[in-house]
Design an enzyme around this catalytic site. Structure first.
Site, PDB file in Angstrom:
ATOM      1  N   HIS A  59      13.783  16.503   3.055  1.00 30.57           N
ATOM      2  CA  HIS A  59      13.925  17.778   3.779  1.00 30.57           C
ATOM      3  C   HIS A  59      15.061  17.699   4.805  1.00 30.57           C
ATOM      4  CE1 HIS A  59       9.357  18.330   3.059  1.00 30.57           C
ATOM      5  NE2 HIS A  59       9.961  19.264   2.350  1.00 30.57           N
ATOM      6  N   LYS A  88      -4.301  26.925   3.487  1.00 35.29           N
ATOM      7  CA  LYS A  88      -4.062  25.621   2.848  1.00 35.29           C
ATOM      8  C   LYS A  88      -4.543  24.517   3.785  1.00 35.29           C
ATOM      9  CE  LYS A  88      -0.252  23.408   0.437  1.00 35.29           C
ATOM     10  NZ  LYS A  88       1.179  23.494   0.179  1.00 35.29           N
ATOM     11  N   ARG A 125      14.878  18.463  -6.734  1.00 32.73           N
ATOM     12  CA  ARG A 125      14.808  17.018  -6.961  1.00 32.73           C
ATOM     13  C   ARG A 125      15.081  16.675  -8.415  1.00 32.73           C
ATOM     14  NH1 ARG A 125       9.236  16.831  -3.832  1.00 32.73           N
ATOM     15  NH2 ARG A 125       9.181  18.684  -5.118  1.00 32.73           N
ATOM     16  N   SER A 164       6.271  15.588   0.033  1.00 27.61           N
ATOM     17  CA  SER A 164       5.300  15.490   1.132  1.00 27.61           C
ATOM     18  C   SER A 164       3.939  15.063   0.596  1.00 27.61           C
ATOM     19  CB  SER A 164       5.161  16.840   1.836  1.00 27.61           C
ATOM     20  OG  SER A 164       6.368  17.189   2.445  1.00 27.61           O
TER      21      SER A 164
HETATM   22  O1  PNS Z   1       7.355  23.277   0.743  1.00 32.59           O
HETATM   23  P1  PNS Z   1       6.752  24.234  -0.248  1.00 32.59           P
HETATM   24  O2  PNS Z   1       5.245  24.221  -0.131  1.00 32.59           O
HETATM   25  O3  PNS Z   1       7.245  24.012  -1.641  1.00 32.59           O
HETATM   26  O4  PNS Z   1       7.267  25.695   0.213  1.00 32.59           O
HETATM   27  C1  PNS Z   1       6.915  26.837  -0.539  1.00 32.59           C
HETATM   28  C2  PNS Z   1       7.301  28.132   0.202  1.00 32.59           C
HETATM   29  C3  PNS Z   1       6.757  28.133   1.611  1.00 32.59           C
HETATM   30  C4  PNS Z   1       8.808  28.236   0.253  1.00 32.59           C
HETATM   31  C5  PNS Z   1       6.699  29.295  -0.639  1.00 32.59           C
HETATM   32  O5  PNS Z   1       5.353  29.061  -0.831  1.00 32.59           O
HETATM   33  C6  PNS Z   1       6.873  30.644   0.030  1.00 32.59           C
HETATM   34  O6  PNS Z   1       7.942  31.214  -0.026  1.00 32.59           O
HETATM   35  N1  PNS Z   1       5.787  31.137   0.682  1.00 32.59           N
HETATM   36  C7  PNS Z   1       5.787  32.400   1.397  1.00 32.59           C
HETATM   37  C8  PNS Z   1       4.999  33.487   0.638  1.00 32.59           C
HETATM   38  C9  PNS Z   1       5.898  34.203  -0.357  1.00 32.59           C
HETATM   39  O7  PNS Z   1       6.927  34.759  -0.024  1.00 32.59           O
HETATM   40  N2  PNS Z   1       5.474  34.149  -1.630  1.00 32.59           N
HETATM   41  C10 PNS Z   1       6.240  34.712  -2.727  1.00 32.59           C
HETATM   42  C11 PNS Z   1       7.272  33.690  -3.188  1.00 32.59           C
HETATM   43  S1  PNS Z   1       8.270  34.308  -4.472  1.00 32.59           S
END
Ligand code: PNS
Length: 157
Positions: A17, A41, A90, A127
């Site tokens: 990150h 979560k 990744r 993570s």
């Molecule tokens: O580190 P992560 O868990 O892979 O991050 C995922 C994240 C936070 C980027 C994704 O879950 C997100 O955008 N969440 C916000 C809710 C949202 O906008 N959902 C629709 C995504 S298309």
């Protein structure tokens, strides 16, 4: 002025990150690191702890703003006048899910997403694996920033 957003759970932040945020900071004028609040979560670190750990690892960069959000990422990104969402990739396995999210975000608000290849040094780091290895007594000190390693040790003591 171009603003990029690096969103994620950061539970906890890893060297992968930090590498992506630092590389974004070398390209864009402002980088918003957007930590999802994820109240449903079961995260290992609270939102405040995740932001504190990011601050300990990125606090030297004034153009980086550490912020939390809930709700839709595109709504928060629009509020913050974000021009582009940057996601680290990744491996091919990340691509399908990231592509779907990028296309949904484009559909919802015309938000652009750019993919940045993760440094090969961190391509196996996530993570969730860091949490699992640390929980089972493995060493993660070379995969996360020092303040994160210390916080994991304290949390699991
Ligand atoms: O580190 P992560 O868990 O892979 O991050 C995922 C994240 C936070 C980027 C994704 O879950 C997100 O955008 N969440 C916000 C809710 C949202 O906008 N959902 C629709 C995504 S298309």
């Amino acid at each position: 002025m171009t603003t990029a957003m690096c969103p994620g759970s950061f539970d906890p932040p890893t060297n992968g990150h930090i590498d992506i945020v630092r590389r974004c900071a070398a390209i864009y004028d402002r980088v918003v690191v957007a930590v999802v609040s994820n109240p449903s979560k079961n995260s290992m670190f609270t939102l405040a702890e995740r932001i504190e750990l990011l601050d300990a690892s990125l606090g030297d960069l004034d153009i980086v703003d550490l912020m939390s959000f809930d709700g839709l990422l595109v709504d928060f990104a629009t509020e913050q006048a974000v021009d582009v969402v940057v996601k680290g990739l990744r491996a091919g396995s990340d691509f399908d899910y990231e592509l779907q999210m990028a296309q949904m975000n484009s559909h919802l608000r015309g938000m652009e997403t750019l993919f940045m290849p993760t440094s090969p040094d961190w391509s196996f780091v996530s993570s969730s694996l860091v949490r699992e290895v640390a929980r089972l007594g493995g060493s993660v000190g070379d995969l996360v920033p020092a303040p994160v390693a210390a916080a994991l040790e304290e949390k699991l003591a």
